[in-house]
Design an enzyme around this catalytic site. Structure first.
Site, PDB file in Angstrom:
ATOM      1  N   LYS A   1     -50.386 -12.087  21.511  1.00 20.93           N
ATOM      2  CA  LYS A   1     -50.763 -10.881  22.245  1.00 20.93           C
ATOM      3  C   LYS A   1     -51.352 -11.262  23.590  1.00 20.93           C
ATOM      4  O   LYS A   1     -52.031 -12.290  23.711  1.00 20.93           O
ATOM      5  CB  LYS A   1     -51.803 -10.051  21.468  1.00 20.93           C
ATOM      6  CG  LYS A   1     -52.271  -8.796  22.234  1.00 20.93           C
ATOM      7  CD  LYS A   1     -53.358  -8.024  21.511  1.00 20.93           C
ATOM      8  CE  LYS A   1     -53.818  -6.846  22.364  1.00 20.93           C
ATOM      9  NZ  LYS A   1     -54.865  -6.031  21.716  1.00 20.93           N
TER      10      LYS A   1
ATOM     11  N   GLU B   1     -65.435   2.296  25.053  1.00 21.24           N
ATOM     12  CA  GLU B   1     -65.519   1.204  24.077  1.00 21.24           C
ATOM     13  C   GLU B   1     -66.849   0.449  24.115  1.00 21.24           C
ATOM     14  O   GLU B   1     -67.161  -0.242  25.087  1.00 21.24           O
ATOM     15  CB  GLU B   1     -64.375   0.204  24.292  1.00 21.24           C
ATOM     16  CG  GLU B   1     -64.323  -0.889  23.243  1.00 21.24           C
ATOM     17  CD  GLU B   1     -63.052  -1.710  23.284  1.00 21.24           C
ATOM     18  OE1 GLU B   1     -62.899  -2.593  22.425  1.00 21.24           O
ATOM     19  OE2 GLU B   1     -62.213  -1.466  24.172  1.00 21.24           O
TER      20      GLU B   1
END
Length: 401
Positions: A155, A205
């Site tokens: 990723k 977040e």
């Protein structure tokens, strides 16, 4: 039932029967460029002046911050607080200070006046330049996917920027008002990062918070744009929960958070499946991780530094993902995907992932947005996701792509 304006008119802001009415929005209204503003789900903070700057150096950032806070307390500051931002690159200088004057209030969501709308952005003839161009960004995503299929890494988070140029000075307090009132339950900030530069945004977040021996982390990964049509918005949310690609991306991040925090904890609760959270523009897969610290002297910033960067903003393996980012992104991230937050001398604090943000300087804004790229990613979809994430800030300044 009275409307919000009637409540503001008929209840005195100092009335002890309504202690939260106006307490948080007064701090928001008092913000001026050069001050440090941070609103979280637990508090609203406005800091002025610099008692001491946290020095740049080779030692761990958390130790340098602890030293600055202890020195301030030794000099007679009863409850010193550090506030500011750290960059994506942990070796680059941070913008953290022990403030001279810190005012705190309840969270914005506890103040009924936050429901009053912000002023509509003034008409501005923005000049907008994407860096890189969308097609170049898509090509970078395609190249990363090809390397993943070859087994080089699993990723990487690739970002792009928008450079906005205004014909006159920027109205940063008005931008902050619109960001805060649009998503009052998130993390809204405006922080100086250098002479004449301000980092501002509204992040959804939480990286990590610590209160006493209790810690909380809230990793987000896996996203989809919201829709103005209610039925379509619900469909998109449900599809995100069923997306194998997004669930895998989220699981990688949660596992990394688990592995990083476990050595510090006697107990750590990691839910088996994510839930959904929403902002004004996006749906996100979300997992709330909670734990009990084994050592009470471990600060919130030390925990945050152990987590940063998570796969949600960098990728995995971390070193390989960093290299891919350096090779692919034609700009320096600076404070984007770093951390913003506060901490006290007892180790308590809240540190937030610096996303949905821009850096303002003179008459220019640089907006940032990134997307998690995995082997199942499609360049057009990731380009569209970053475009949707730009909407948080574009809406705040009255600009469109």
């Amino acid at each position: 039932m009275p409307t919000a304006p009637e409540v503001a008119t008929h209840i005195p802001l100092a009335d002890p029967a309504y202690p939260s009415v106006g307490a948080a929005t007064a701090l928001l209204d008092a913000y001026t460029p050069g001050a440090r503003f941070l609103a979280t789900p637990t508090r609203t903070l406005l800091a002025h002046g610099v008692h001491a700057e946290v020095p740049h150096g080779e030692g761990p950032l958390s130790q340098r911050v602890a030293g600055a806070l202890d020195a301030a307390r030794d000099r007679g500051v009863p409850t010193p607080v550090v506030v500011g931002a750290t960059p994506f690159d942990p070796h680059a200088p941070a913008a953290l200070v022990v403030a001279d004057d810190v005012r705190t209030g309840p969270p914005l969501t506890a103040d009924p006046l936050i429901a009053l709308p912000a002023e509509t952005p003034s008409a501005v003839d923005w000049r907008i330049r994407p860096v890189p161009a969308p097609e170049a960004y898509g090509a970078g995503v395609a190249a990363a996917v090809e390397r993943m299929w070859r087994g080089e890494f699993s990723k990487v988070v690739l970002a792009r920027t928008l450079e906005l140029q205004a014909p006159g000075p920027l109205d940063i307090p008005s931008m902050l008002q619109r960001l805060a009132r649009r998503d009052p339950s998130g993390y809204t900030f405006a922080l100086p990062t250098g002479p004449g530069r301000t980092l501002l945004g509204a992040s959804p977040e939480l990286l990590v918070a610590r209160r006493g021996r209790r810690l909380t982390a809230n990793p987000l990964a896996g996203s989809t744009p919201r829709s103005a049509d209610l039925a379509e918005d619900v469909r998109r949310a449900a599809a995100l929960l069923e997306s194998a690609k997004d669930m895998h991306e989220h699981a990688v991040v949660v596992d990394a958070v688990h592995q990083a925090l476990a050595p510090y904890c006697t107990t750590l609760d990691v839910p088996a499946r994510p839930t959904l959270i929403r902002t004004a523009t996006m749906w996100h897969l979300s997992t709330t991780v909670t734990g009990e610290l084994s050592e009470p002297e471990v600060s919130a910033l030390e925990l945050a530094s152990a987590l940063h960067p998570t796969p949600a903003v960098c990728g995995t393996p971390t070193d390989t993902a960093r290299q891919v980012i350096r090779e692919t992104e034609p700009f320096d991230r600076g404070f984007f995907t770093g951390m913003v937050g506060w901490g006290d001398a007892d180790g308590n604090g809240e540190w937030v992932v610096t996303i949905r943000c821009a850096e303002a300087e003179d008459q220019s804004l640089r907006l940032y947005a990134g997307a998690g790229v995995v082997a199942a990613s499609e360049p057009d979809a990731e380009t569209a996701e970053t475009g949707a994430k730009f909407r948080t800030f574009l809406n705040a300044v009255g600009a469109e792509l």
